[in-house]
Design a protein around this motif. Sequence first.
Motif, PDB file in Angstrom:
ATOM      1  N   THR A  23       0.741  -1.136   0.029  1.00 27.02           N
ATOM      2  CA  THR A  23       0.008  -0.213   0.036  1.00 27.02           C
ATOM      3  C   THR A  23       0.799   1.371   0.122  1.00 27.02           C
ATOM      4  OG1 THR A  23      -1.850  -1.058   1.196  1.00 27.02           O
ATOM      5  CG2 THR A  23      -1.877   1.078   1.424  1.00 27.02           C
ATOM      6  N   ILE A  24       0.521   2.176  -0.982  1.00 25.98           N
ATOM      7  CA  ILE A  24       0.955   3.608  -0.935  1.00 25.98           C
ATOM      8  C   ILE A  24       0.235   4.662  -0.900  1.00 25.98           C
ATOM      9  CG2 ILE A  24       1.716   3.534  -3.422  1.00 25.98           C
ATOM     10  CD1 ILE A  24       4.370   4.648  -2.905  1.00 25.98           C
ATOM     11  N   HIS A  25       0.781   5.821  -0.285  1.00 28.43           N
ATOM     12  CA  HIS A  25      -0.294   6.894  -0.214  1.00 28.43           C
ATOM     13  C   HIS A  25       0.257   8.179  -0.807  1.00 28.43           C
ATOM     14  CE1 HIS A  25      -1.597   3.945   2.988  1.00 28.43           C
ATOM     15  NE2 HIS A  25      -2.993   4.703   2.655  1.00 28.43           N
ATOM     16  N   PHE A  26      -0.540   8.991  -1.325  1.00 22.55           N
ATOM     17  CA  PHE A  26      -0.040  10.329  -1.935  1.00 22.55           C
ATOM     18  C   PHE A  26       0.409  11.024  -0.755  1.00 22.55           C
ATOM     19  CE2 PHE A  26      -4.172  12.116  -1.380  1.00 22.55           C
ATOM     20  CZ  PHE A  26      -4.017  13.453  -0.865  1.00 22.55           C
ATOM     21  N   GLY A  27       1.489  12.026  -1.087  1.00 25.72           N
ATOM     22  CA  GLY A  27       2.126  12.864   0.197  1.00 25.72           C
ATOM     23  C   GLY A  27       3.389  12.054   0.748  1.00 25.72           C
ATOM     24  N   ARG A 103      10.358  -2.582 -23.156  1.00 22.79           N
ATOM     25  CA  ARG A 103       9.337  -1.728 -22.432  1.00 22.79           C
ATOM     26  C   ARG A 103       8.805  -2.419 -21.463  1.00 22.79           C
ATOM     27  NH1 ARG A 103       8.368  -0.173 -27.675  1.00 22.79           N
ATOM     28  NH2 ARG A 103       8.578   2.277 -28.279  1.00 22.79           N
ATOM     29  N   LYS A 104       8.664  -1.932 -20.312  1.00 20.84           N
ATOM     30  CA  LYS A 104       8.233  -2.359 -18.840  1.00 20.84           C
ATOM     31  C   LYS A 104       7.123  -1.600 -18.113  1.00 20.84           C
ATOM     32  CE  LYS A 104      10.165  -6.577 -18.705  1.00 20.84           C
ATOM     33  NZ  LYS A 104       9.383  -7.774 -18.766  1.00 20.84           N
ATOM     34  N   PHE A 105       6.203  -2.116 -17.815  1.00 26.90           N
ATOM     35  CA  PHE A 105       4.870  -1.245 -17.406  1.00 26.90           C
ATOM     36  C   PHE A 105       4.550  -1.598 -16.007  1.00 26.90           C
ATOM     37  CE2 PHE A 105       4.356  -0.636 -22.035  1.00 26.90           C
ATOM     38  CZ  PHE A 105       4.592   0.684 -22.075  1.00 26.90           C
ATOM     39  N   TYR A 106       4.699  -0.683 -14.909  1.00 24.62           N
ATOM     40  CA  TYR A 106       4.046  -1.443 -13.514  1.00 24.62           C
ATOM     41  C   TYR A 106       2.984  -0.525 -12.890  1.00 24.62           C
ATOM     42  CZ  TYR A 106       4.372  -3.268  -9.069  1.00 24.62           C
ATOM     43  OH  TYR A 106       4.156  -3.744  -7.799  1.00 24.62           O
ATOM     44  N   LYS A 107       1.987  -1.071 -12.948  1.00 29.78           N
ATOM     45  CA  LYS A 107       0.657  -0.194 -12.515  1.00 29.78           C
ATOM     46  C   LYS A 107       0.578  -0.421 -10.918  1.00 29.78           C
ATOM     47  CE  LYS A 107      -1.966  -0.097 -16.760  1.00 29.78           C
ATOM     48  NZ  LYS A 107      -3.140  -0.545 -17.540  1.00 29.78           N
ATOM     49  N   PHE A 108       0.076   0.652 -10.215  1.00 25.40           N
ATOM     50  CA  PHE A 108       0.078   0.399  -8.725  1.00 25.40           C
ATOM     51  C   PHE A 108      -1.101   1.609  -8.575  1.00 25.40           C
ATOM     52  CE2 PHE A 108       3.675   3.229  -9.692  1.00 25.40           C
ATOM     53  CZ  PHE A 108       3.313   4.298  -8.732  1.00 25.40           C
ATOM     54  N   ALA A 109      -1.829   1.265  -7.632  1.00 18.28           N
ATOM     55  CA  ALA A 109      -2.772   2.405  -6.952  1.00 18.28           C
ATOM     56  C   ALA A 109      -2.191   3.194  -5.745  1.00 18.28           C
ATOM     57  CB  ALA A 109      -3.966   1.529  -6.261  1.00 18.28           C
ATOM     58  N   VAL A 110      -2.686   4.453  -5.850  1.00 22.02           N
ATOM     59  CA  VAL A 110      -2.198   5.330  -5.117  1.00 22.02           C
ATOM     60  C   VAL A 110      -3.451   5.792  -4.044  1.00 22.02           C
ATOM     61  CG1 VAL A 110      -0.999   7.608  -4.249  1.00 22.02           C
ATOM     62  CG2 VAL A 110       0.029   6.395  -6.158  1.00 22.02           C
ATOM     63  N   LEU A 111      -3.267   5.834  -2.822  1.00 28.75           N
ATOM     64  CA  LEU A 111      -4.540   5.714  -1.741  1.00 28.75           C
ATOM     65  C   LEU A 111      -4.496   7.251  -1.071  1.00 28.75           C
ATOM     66  CD1 LEU A 111      -4.883   2.220  -0.302  1.00 28.75           C
ATOM     67  CD2 LEU A 111      -5.659   3.092  -2.590  1.00 28.75           C
ATOM     68  N   GLN A 112      -5.667   7.477  -0.812  1.00 27.25           N
ATOM     69  CA  GLN A 112      -5.626   8.962   0.057  1.00 27.25           C
ATOM     70  C   GLN A 112      -5.061   8.511   1.697  1.00 27.25           C
ATOM     71  OE1 GLN A 112      -9.135  11.118  -0.397  1.00 27.25           O
ATOM     72  NE2 GLN A 112      -8.731  12.221   1.321  1.00 27.25           N
ATOM     73  N   PRO A 113      -4.131   9.266   2.259  1.00 26.08           N
ATOM     74  CA  PRO A 113      -4.066   8.771   3.711  1.00 26.08           C
ATOM     75  C   PRO A 113      -4.742   9.456   4.533  1.00 26.08           C
ATOM     76  CG  PRO A 113      -2.732  10.612   2.831  1.00 26.08           C
ATOM     77  CD  PRO A 113      -3.455  10.139   1.601  1.00 26.08           C
ATOM     78  N   PHE A 114      -5.494  10.568   4.290  1.00 31.65           N
ATOM     79  CA  PHE A 114      -6.265  11.360   5.398  1.00 31.65           C
ATOM     80  C   PHE A 114      -7.379  12.077   4.654  1.00 31.65           C
ATOM     81  CE2 PHE A 114      -2.235  10.975   7.512  1.00 31.65           C
ATOM     82  CZ  PHE A 114      -2.494  10.604   8.722  1.00 31.65           C
ATOM     83  N   SER A 115      -8.483  12.258   5.214  1.00 28.78           N
ATOM     84  CA  SER A 115      -9.586  13.178   4.937  1.00 28.78           C
ATOM     85  C   SER A 115      -9.434  14.261   5.744  1.00 28.78           C
ATOM     86  CB  SER A 115     -10.862  12.359   4.792  1.00 28.78           C
ATOM     87  OG  SER A 115     -10.901  11.449   3.735  1.00 28.78           O
ATOM     88  N   GLY A 197       5.332  11.143   5.472  1.00 26.58           N
ATOM     89  CA  GLY A 197       4.531  11.857   4.450  1.00 26.58           C
ATOM     90  C   GLY A 197       4.036  13.244   4.828  1.00 26.58           C
ATOM     91  N   GLU A 198       3.673  13.847   3.790  1.00 30.10           N
ATOM     92  CA  GLU A 198       2.810  15.397   4.320  1.00 30.10           C
ATOM     93  C   GLU A 198       1.932  15.553   3.257  1.00 30.10           C
ATOM     94  OE1 GLU A 198       4.952  19.030   5.838  1.00 30.10           O
ATOM     95  OE2 GLU A 198       5.055  19.277   3.619  1.00 30.10           O
ATOM     96  N   ILE A 199       0.832  16.217   3.358  1.00 29.69           N
ATOM     97  CA  ILE A 199       0.120  16.587   2.307  1.00 29.69           C
ATOM     98  C   ILE A 199      -0.813  17.976   2.967  1.00 29.69           C
ATOM     99  CG2 ILE A 199      -0.952  14.116   1.848  1.00 29.69           C
ATOM    100  CD1 ILE A 199      -3.425  14.527   3.478  1.00 29.69           C
ATOM    101  N   LYS A 200      -0.964  18.754   1.734  1.00 31.41           N
ATOM    102  CA  LYS A 200      -1.535  20.110   1.905  1.00 31.41           C
ATOM    103  C   LYS A 200      -3.133  19.995   1.879  1.00 31.41           C
ATOM    104  CE  LYS A 200      -1.293  24.916   0.106  1.00 31.41           C
ATOM    105  NZ  LYS A 200      -0.547  25.345  -1.232  1.00 31.41           N
ATOM    106  N   THR A 201      -3.681  20.728   2.525  1.00 33.18           N
ATOM    107  CA  THR A 201      -5.109  20.763   2.604  1.00 33.18           C
ATOM    108  C   THR A 201      -5.694  21.706   1.719  1.00 33.18           C
ATOM    109  OG1 THR A 201      -5.627  22.364   4.325  1.00 33.18           O
ATOM    110  CG2 THR A 201      -5.534  20.016   4.986  1.00 33.18           C
ATOM    111  N   GLU A 202      -6.967  21.789   1.372  1.00 34.88           N
ATOM    112  CA  GLU A 202      -7.555  23.040   0.659  1.00 34.88           C
ATOM    113  C   GLU A 202      -7.564  24.265   1.397  1.00 34.88           C
ATOM    114  OE1 GLU A 202     -11.157  22.030  -0.981  1.00 34.88           O
ATOM    115  OE2 GLU A 202     -10.718  20.201  -2.190  1.00 34.88           O
ATOM    116  N   VAL A 203      -7.550  25.248   0.585  1.00 33.38           N
ATOM    117  CA  VAL A 203      -7.813  26.658   1.097  1.00 33.38           C
ATOM    118  C   VAL A 203      -9.074  26.733   2.243  1.00 33.38           C
ATOM    119  CG1 VAL A 203      -8.304  29.136   0.921  1.00 33.38           C
ATOM    120  CG2 VAL A 203      -6.571  27.830  -0.504  1.00 33.38           C
TER     121      VAL A 203
END
Length: 220
Positions: A23-27, A103-115, A197-203
Amino acid sequence: PTLTKSPLSPLSSTLALPSSFGTIHFGSPFTCYISVLPPTSSPLPCTLTVKLQTPSARIPLKSVKHICTKKEPLETTLTHTLQGPGSHTLRVLVEYSNGLVLRKFYKFAVLQPFSHSFSTSTLSSKTLVTVSTRSHLLSPSKCVLKFLSLSFPSSEKTFTLKSGETQSTIFTLPYTPSEQVLGYCLNSWVTCEGSRGEIKTEVISSKVNKGWEEGERRLE
């Protein structure tokens, strides 16, 4: 890969590797290691090109030339901080000087860590900003929530969240008129395994409440 099977080994002669690394999350930083070997026993020049396909863009990560040998393969490590959730594809292109292309392709899903959801209220000539943080991480994490603004002093709160838990944090500001932009938050975290990790919220604006669902905004 093909394995040499021991008579006592319970494994078959082939090994199926997992299709996902976990599992990997954005940020969080995405790091990968790439090794390129020559298709022949002789040294062979090659060019490695790596790109990351996100839901909204194709990002160049690296382009390097190297003369590959069995003893000196092309080896490189890439690190990139993921900026949003969704399906991602790592695109690897190897071009050899003899015309061979791989050519090699590796697909993976990036999940949301926090709401995050926001609400504001006024009390005793002060504006109270309430930020609710919900964890989607699988492991407990220590969070530092920083409120940043060009108009008000910055402040931060520290708390620990388990998976699925929600923490409400209140920041106190001077009184502000309705519909004024107040600032935004930076949510940095470290899990019990050491992942960061680190994420920025909306304004955040006064008198605006953002619901849990992305894109849903409404006035109080």
